[in-house]
Motif scaffolding. Structure first.
Motif, mmCIF file in Angstrom:
data_model
loop_
_atom_site.group_PDB
_atom_site.id
_atom_site.type_symbol
_atom_site.label_atom_id
_atom_site.label_comp_id
_atom_site.label_asym_id
_atom_site.label_seq_id
_atom_site.Cartn_x
_atom_site.Cartn_y
_atom_site.Cartn_z
ATOM 1 N N ASP A 35 -2.666 2.939 -1.959
ATOM 2 C CA ASP A 35 -4.013 3.138 -0.400
ATOM 3 C C ASP A 35 -4.631 3.333 0.219
ATOM 4 O OD1 ASP A 35 -6.155 1.739 0.195
ATOM 5 O OD2 ASP A 35 -5.776 -0.562 -0.678
ATOM 6 N N LYS A 81 0.926 -0.789 -0.282
ATOM 7 C CA LYS A 81 -0.096 -0.059 -0.164
ATOM 8 C C LYS A 81 1.078 1.238 0.183
ATOM 9 C CE LYS A 81 -4.080 -2.086 2.371
ATOM 10 N NZ LYS A 81 -5.199 -2.076 3.593
ATOM 11 N N LEU A 112 -4.036 2.559 3.963
ATOM 12 C CA LEU A 112 -3.265 2.852 3.980
ATOM 13 C C LEU A 112 -3.221 3.696 6.225
ATOM 14 C CD1 LEU A 112 0.225 1.680 4.871
ATOM 15 C CD2 LEU A 112 0.403 3.513 3.795
#
Length: 304
Positions: free
Chosen positions: A252, A226, A255
């Motif tokens: 992402d 991520k 995270l």
């Protein structure tokens, strides 16, 4: 083009009659366009470009089937990133280490995890040793110290008549009394002659007589699926001297800061943990050659 990689590739390709596609600045999508247009088989990248190659999804828009080899050097690289590039683009990977001052020092094809952590073997014409940072005594094989290299191509006795006095003094200081060039890099070699570059000495984080490599921390953090990019610096601390702090670009939104702490704590000893904190940012500042601008990150940390 004044760096050893650009100069060496262009000169070598010209001698061999190989077509070379040069780009004014780093742009991964334009790289893909050129690979498709010119059927490029070999590309050279600085480590931050490798991260872009891993994170992008635009590669599926282009025919990249001609690409066979990726070469990268310029800084310590995360083995996980190298493996992802190899798998994603189905290419062979060459790791290299060199300096504009002396040329290419080592090179090798990545075949396993150990070779992914190294920068290949010392090339013919060079010798390498590592020296203790405090005593300047030669380190045993496998022990980190300042990397020093020697080659017959060095002309340390030149008078440099066209140079100013300060440049002659700086040149003399770059070599030790035995004529070995001080690279300013921390690393070691193993019994098989593989070269492992850990970090630049001036970028090492120092706290309580312990040394922490920003590149090592970055290698661990970028392995998190991520995380898109990361830069680590040392921030001042009254008790410890410096503490590691990470600036992280999430790939992402899910995270969390705890996720970053966790992956470091699971992989590295306690004194390397991110006690200086973790901060999420949109981008990591980099130079034109793709190297992290740690001075900018330090300024960002100061302003918090």
């Amino acid at each position: 083009m004044y760096h050893t990689e650009g100069f060496g590739v262009i000169l070598g390709n010209t001698i061999k009659g190989i077509k070379t596609v040069m780009e004014e600045e780093n742009d991964v999508e334009r790289m893909f366009q050129n690979i498709e247009k010119y059927k490029v088989s070999f590309i050279t990248c600085v480590p931050p470009t490798l991260i872009e190659l891993v994170n992008t999804t635009n590669n599926t828009k282009y025919d990249l089937s001609s690409l066979k080899v990726v070469l990268s050097g310029g800084a310590a690289q995360a083995p996980e990133v190298i493996q992802r590039v190899k798998n994603k683009y189905e290419v062979a990977f060459i790791a290299a280490y060199g300096m504009t001052e002396v040329g290419v020092i080592s090179m090798g094809v990545v075949t396993d995890e150990n070779s992914a952590r190294s920068s290949g073997k010392i090339i013919p014409g060079f010798e390498m040793k590592t020296t203790d940072i405090a005593t300047e005594e030669e380190c045993p094989v496998g022990t980190n110290g300042e990397i020093r290299v020697h080659s017959a191509q060095f002309d340390i006795d030149s008078n440099f008549h066209t140079c100013s006095d300060d440049k002659r003094i700086a040149n003399a200081a770059a070599f030790d009394v035995e004529g070995w060039f001080r690279t300013g890099d921390l690393g070691h070699n193993d019994a098989d002659g593989n070269v492992f570059v850990v970090d630049r000495l001036k970028e090492i984080i120092k706290g309580k007589r312990k040394q922490v490599s920003p590149a090592e921390l970055e290698s661990v953090i970028i392995s998190h699926l991520k995380v898109a990019d990361v830069g680590v610096i040392g921030i001042p601390d009254e008790k410890c001297g410096e503490l590691p702090k990470a600036f992280v670009v999430p790939s992402d939104p899910s995270l969390t800061i705890d996720d970053v702490h966790k992956i470091v704590e699971e992989n590295l000893v306690e004194y390397k943990h991110l006690r200086g904190g973790v901060e999420f940012v949109k981008t990591i500042p980099k130079s034109a050659t793709g190297k992290i601008q740690r001075n900018v990150l330090k300024n960002m940390a100061t302003k918090l």
